[in-house]
Design an enzyme around this catalytic site. Structure first.
Site: not given
Ligand code: IMP
Length: 201
Positions: A77, A159
């Site tokens: 994460d 991203g």
């Protein structure tokens, strides 16, 4: 609780559906003789990331994949954090790109939210969590400091990569070769700690 260490030749589920992360983690694991299968390959569902922090969400993903696959699972994460925005987008980094996963729009949104703040500091954080099907976990943190650039530079990576220039580097993550970014990133730093603890030589 302590986890049994990983052995060469063992199978490991990578608990991510993000192809950018998957590519990087596969590259990091490649020299270590671990057989890798992704959550996507196994058709595992993506659990809701309901925790307020990276550690909690990494644990949710690793535990869900390990239980569903009956194999050890490794989850990441991670997120992009901006000092002038008190760490936002942080755990909501993926959500800032919306359902279309439009990171050009997400980077513009970050830049707009920063306005003309003189503080351009930012950092990437990664928490890697290894879980076994019995529910034991071990987690490892990596962080890289730097600053935002505008306009975004480079087309490599994924991203927010083109928006971030690590401290001491001349290029953004988006301008680096995949080897360079993968081996120096926040994820690489978390991976170093993971290797030292879970796969000692
Ligand atoms: P999550 O960990 O699945 O919640 O998603 C993390 C999000 O953070 C990704 O979708 C990216 O937007 C961003 N992120 C995490 N690591 C990186 C990276 O190495 N480069 C660029 N963006 C990243």
């Amino acid at each position: 609780m302590s986890l049994v260490r990983l052995q060469r030749g063992e199978r490991l589920v990578l608990a991510t559906h993000n192809t950018g992360k998957l590519r990087e983690i596969v590259m990091l694991l490649a020299p270590h003789g671990i057989e890798v299968v992704s959550a996507g390959d196994l058709g595992l569902p993506e659990p809701d990331e309901t925790a307020p922090d990276f550690l909690g969400n990494a644990r949710i993903k690793a535990l869900a994949a390990a239980a569903a696959a009956g194999l050890p699972a490794l989850a990441d994460d991670s997120g992009f954090c901006v000092a002038a925005l008190a760490g936002v987008p942080g755990v909501h980094s993926a959500r800032w790109a919306g359902p279309a996963k439009d990171f050009t729009a997400a980077m513009a949104r970050v830049n707009h939210a920063m306005g003309d703040a003189t503080d351009r500091r930012a950092w990437f954080t990664s928490v890697l969590c290894l879980a076994n099907p019995g529910g034991e976990t071990a987690s490892f943190l990596g962080r890289v400091e730097g600053h935002t650039v505008w306009p975004p530079r480079g087309h490599a990576g994924f991203g927010y990569d083109p928006l971030f220039q690590p401290a001491g580097a001349m290029r953004t993550y988006g301008e680096m070769t995949s080897i360079e970014k993968t081996t120096t990133s926040h994820r690489a730093r978390a991976f170093e700690a993971f290797l030292a603890a879970m796969m000692p030589a």
